[in-house]
Design an enzyme around this catalytic site. Structure first.
Site, PDB file in Angstrom:
ATOM      1  N   CYS A  62       5.443  58.267 123.649  1.00  0.00           N
ATOM      2  CA  CYS A  62       4.777  57.991 124.907  1.00  0.00           C
ATOM      3  C   CYS A  62       3.284  58.259 124.852  1.00  0.00           C
ATOM      4  O   CYS A  62       2.756  58.680 123.840  1.00  0.00           O
ATOM      5  CB  CYS A  62       5.371  58.875 125.996  1.00  0.00           C
ATOM      6  SG  CYS A  62       7.156  58.882 126.017  1.00  0.00           S
ATOM      7  N   GLY A  96       3.640  52.882 125.080  1.00  0.00           N
ATOM      8  CA  GLY A  96       4.864  52.820 125.867  1.00  0.00           C
ATOM      9  C   GLY A  96       4.819  51.703 126.870  1.00  0.00           C
ATOM     10  O   GLY A  96       3.863  51.590 127.630  1.00  0.00           O
ATOM     11  N   ASN A 118       4.789  63.689 125.458  1.00  0.00           N
ATOM     12  CA  ASN A 118       4.961  62.751 124.364  1.00  0.00           C
ATOM     13  C   ASN A 118       5.531  63.554 123.212  1.00  0.00           C
ATOM     14  O   ASN A 118       4.967  64.550 122.820  1.00  0.00           O
ATOM     15  CB  ASN A 118       3.582  62.165 123.995  1.00  0.00           C
ATOM     16  CG  ASN A 118       3.583  61.443 122.660  1.00  0.00           C
ATOM     17  OD1 ASN A 118       2.624  61.510 121.910  1.00  0.00           O
ATOM     18  ND2 ASN A 118       4.653  60.750 122.353  1.00  0.00           N
ATOM     19  N   GLY A 119       6.675  63.129 122.711  1.00  0.00           N
ATOM     20  CA  GLY A 119       7.279  63.847 121.591  1.00  0.00           C
ATOM     21  C   GLY A 119       8.777  63.968 121.756  1.00  0.00           C
ATOM     22  O   GLY A 119       9.395  63.190 122.479  1.00  0.00           O
ATOM     23  N   TYR A 152       0.570  53.309 112.041  1.00  0.00           N
ATOM     24  CA  TYR A 152       1.006  52.266 112.969  1.00  0.00           C
ATOM     25  C   TYR A 152       0.707  52.564 114.436  1.00  0.00           C
ATOM     26  O   TYR A 152       0.330  51.678 115.191  1.00  0.00           O
ATOM     27  CB  TYR A 152       2.522  52.061 112.822  1.00  0.00           C
ATOM     28  CG  TYR A 152       3.132  51.242 113.940  1.00  0.00           C
ATOM     29  CD1 TYR A 152       3.026  49.853 113.944  1.00  0.00           C
ATOM     30  CD2 TYR A 152       3.764  51.861 115.010  1.00  0.00           C
ATOM     31  CE1 TYR A 152       3.550  49.106 114.984  1.00  0.00           C
ATOM     32  CE2 TYR A 152       4.293  51.111 116.058  1.00  0.00           C
ATOM     33  CZ  TYR A 152       4.186  49.739 116.042  1.00  0.00           C
ATOM     34  OH  TYR A 152       4.693  49.007 117.068  1.00  0.00           O
TER      35      TYR A 152
HETATM   36  P1  5GP Z   1      11.027  46.602 110.565  1.00  0.00           P
HETATM   37  O1  5GP Z   1      11.027  45.196 111.003  1.00  0.00           O
HETATM   38  O2  5GP Z   1      10.942  46.763 109.074  1.00  0.00           O
HETATM   39  O3  5GP Z   1      12.154  47.394 111.166  1.00  0.00           O
HETATM   40  O4  5GP Z   1       9.744  47.312 111.167  1.00  0.00           O
HETATM   41  C1  5GP Z   1       8.474  47.179 110.590  1.00  0.00           C
HETATM   42  C2  5GP Z   1       7.554  46.461 111.522  1.00  0.00           C
HETATM   43  O5  5GP Z   1       7.615  47.019 112.825  1.00  0.00           O
HETATM   44  C3  5GP Z   1       6.113  46.520 111.112  1.00  0.00           C
HETATM   45  O6  5GP Z   1       5.557  45.233 111.329  1.00  0.00           O
HETATM   46  C4  5GP Z   1       5.451  47.523 112.047  1.00  0.00           C
HETATM   47  O7  5GP Z   1       4.165  47.097 112.460  1.00  0.00           O
HETATM   48  C5  5GP Z   1       6.381  47.575 113.207  1.00  0.00           C
HETATM   49  N1  5GP Z   1       6.691  48.950 113.640  1.00  0.00           N
HETATM   50  C6  5GP Z   1       6.599  50.110 112.954  1.00  0.00           C
HETATM   51  N2  5GP Z   1       7.000  51.147 113.695  1.00  0.00           N
HETATM   52  C7  5GP Z   1       7.346  50.640 114.891  1.00  0.00           C
HETATM   53  C8  5GP Z   1       7.818  51.223 116.093  1.00  0.00           C
HETATM   54  O8  5GP Z   1       7.986  52.425 116.210  1.00  0.00           O
HETATM   55  N3  5GP Z   1       8.067  50.356 117.124  1.00  0.00           N
HETATM   56  C9  5GP Z   1       7.874  49.008 117.016  1.00  0.00           C
HETATM   57  N4  5GP Z   1       8.135  48.227 118.054  1.00  0.00           N
HETATM   58  N5  5GP Z   1       7.416  48.434 115.907  1.00  0.00           N
HETATM   59  C10 5GP Z   1       7.162  49.242 114.853  1.00  0.00           C
HETATM   60 MG    MG Z   2       3.753  44.942 112.825  1.00  0.00          MG
END
Ligand code: 5GP
Ligand code: MG
Ligand code: SF4
Length: 480
Positions: free
Chosen positions: A17, A43, A118-119, A272
């Site tokens: 969050c 979020g 957040n956490g 990320y």
């Molecule tokens: P995968 O499709 O391998 O499960 O996830 C990797 C992709 O999801 C990467 O493009 C990355 O930018 C994105 N990603 C990484 N961590 C998260 C997350 O916590 N939530 C979401 N929605 N996307 C994520």
């Molecule tokens: Mg991505």
């Protein structure tokens, strides 16, 4: 290590969050509104603002994006000199209802308060079971709710003292803000896993998850909150009125945490999670990602025609790779930015006809080309697999996948979205098996040492548990 029960607790795991709090500004709720906009990437499931006025706390929260939840009238109505705001994340098909939206407002014998964090509190299930057996009645399924219950049982009248005592029982990763009838208390866990910083605007103070939210409201960055630090900022002169003015922040430490521990900041914030225009401990997130992309290129000896990123999270890393490798950077796909919560996904027959709403490759750019596709992370591998297929269908001659982080092999228990280890593609497969599965011509990742070298030296210790399995905060019970 067995993660047998991770599925059952996936709700808690997926919680991540953004928080934003203001003390001593006549437009506190309006600042919160803009602060939440800047933290929207942290979020999209729910948003809420609580405001202190005349000693009373008033809250408005709802499901969806900040823009969906608040009207102009809401912001006008939420008058007061101090406020607390929150955006909450969850994955599709895994959505806590409105009762789990934060801030959580409670009336306790010490006064009315609102909580947002957040956490993830690792020992919340055990603490909650004990509190419930003792007669506590919970209103939400949020792990955060154990904190007001512990405070109510602390026997301490002063909210700051009650919070510090309660936090010595809580284990996990949290950046927490509490709005009281006097101002805001902010706390960061002794490992400092989640970000939280302090800023100033006119005479007011702001506490928020990322510096990009300070920029959004024109506030000046003062400093990071320390691991284990509890900061109390009181409204001066007219507490709870909409006049606004804050006393200087006063700090103390959870369980004498100061100086005792290093920090274990989540490395995934750099990879990320955080916005590229935010700084974490003095390191700009975009610059960090670019350096990770450069490192990928330094370890490579690929001949290719173009380098592309995946909007938006890997664009920084992709530019770093392109610069270092001397290969032209190109836009290989376009992402539709206007897909909201209410988007109706195409049904299977339409999908089979090739209906692509969210993402479209630039056929003229990639056709006949040897493409380096840089992404920031690979979790389940579904994104990479889908995109490699898309690029090949658009005529790409070769697709080389480069991931600007190591293989994600262990679930996160500290508040970032991960699946159970069964869904983590790198948990059991070799790199060659993954390459084959996603259909790439080649595949490379960074090593943990690369992360530590590029980020760790300046940021201090980093949590890298999802890559290494070395969990800095011991797991307990069902999390083990
Ligand atoms: P995968 O499709 O391998 O499960 O996830 C990797 C992709 O999801 C990467 O493009 C990355 O930018 C994105 N990603 C990484 N961590 C998260 C997350 O916590 N939530 C979401 N929605 N996307 C994520
Ligand atoms: Mg991505
Ligand atoms: Fe961040 Fe990974 Fe540690 Fe979770 S396990 S806090 S995602 S570095």
């Amino acid at each position: 290590m067995g993660f047998v029960k991770t599925r059952d607790i996936s709700r808690e795991i997926r919680e991540r969050c953004g928080v934003f709090a203001v003390v001593g500004h006549p437009k506190a709720s309006e600042l919160c509104y803009y602060g939440l906009y800047a933290l929207q990437h942290r979020g999209q499931e729910s948003a809420g603002i609580a405001v202190l006025n005349g000693g009373r706390i008033q809250t408005k929260k709802g499901m969806g994006l900040v823009a969906d939840v608040f009207t102009k009238d809401d912001i006008v109505r939420l008058r007061g000199g101090s406020a607390l705001a929150h955006v909450r994340y969850s994955n599709v098909g895994d959505e806590g209802g409105i009762e789990d939206a934060q801030p959580i407002s409670v009336k306790m014998w010490q006064g009315q308060m609102a909580f947002a964090h957040n956490g993830n509190l690792i020992n919340a299930p055990r603490l909650r079971a004990r509190l419930e057996q003792d007669g506590s009645i919970f209103q939400t399924t949020s792990d955060c709710e154990v904190i007001p219950h512990l405070m109510a049982k602390s026997g301490l009248n002063d909210p700051v003292k009650a919070l510090i005592k309660s936090l010595s029982d809580v284990r996990g990763a949290y950046s927490l803000c509490v709005l009281t009838s006097k101002g805001v208390i902010a706390a960061k866990d002794p490992h400092g896993v989640r970000p939280l910083c302090l800023g100033k605007l006119d005479g007011a103070y702001i506490i928020c998850s990322e510096t990009c939210a300070l920029d959004a409201v024109g506030a000046e960055f003062i400093r990071e909150i320390d691991p284990g630090e509890v900061v109390f900022i009181e409204e001066a002169e007219h507490p709870g009125s909409d006049v606004g003015r804050a006393k200087p922040p006063v700090s103390c430490y959870i369980d004498g945490a100061r100086g005792k521990r290093g920090m274990d900041l989540c490395v995934f914030e750099f990879i990320y999670f955080a916005r590229p225009d935010s700084d974490l401990y003095g390191i700009n997130v975009h610059a960090a990602r670019k350096a990770l992309g450069r490192r990928l290129a330094q370890k490579d000896s690929l001949s290719a025609d173009l380098v592309m990123g995946i909007p938006d999270s890997s664009l920084s890393a992709a530019t770093g790779y392109a610069e270092e490798a001397g290969i032209p950077y190109e836009m290989g796909i376009v992402k539709n930015r206007y897909i909201g919560r209410t988007f109706i996904a195409p049904t299977q027959p339409l999908r089979e006809l090739g209906v692509k709403i969210k993402i479209n490759p630039l056929r003229k750019v990639v056709s006949g080309k040897r493409v380096v596709m840089v992404d920031d992370s690979m979790v389940r591998g579904t994104t990479s697999k889908y995109l490699v297929g898309l690029l090949k269908a658009a005529g790409a001659k070769e697709v080389h996948v480069r991931i600007s982080s190591p293989p994600y092999r262990f679930p996160c228990f500290y508040g970032i979205d991960t699946s159970s280890s069964g869904e983590l593609i790198a948990a059991e497969k070799t790199q060659e098996q993954i390459r084959e599965l996603i259909g790439a011509d080649s595949l490379a990742f960074l090593d943990v040492e690369d992360l530590e070298e590029i980020l760790g030296r300046r940021a201090g210790n980093l949590c890298t548990a999802c890559f290494t399995g070395n969990y800095p905060i011991p797991l307990e019970g069902e999390y083990r």
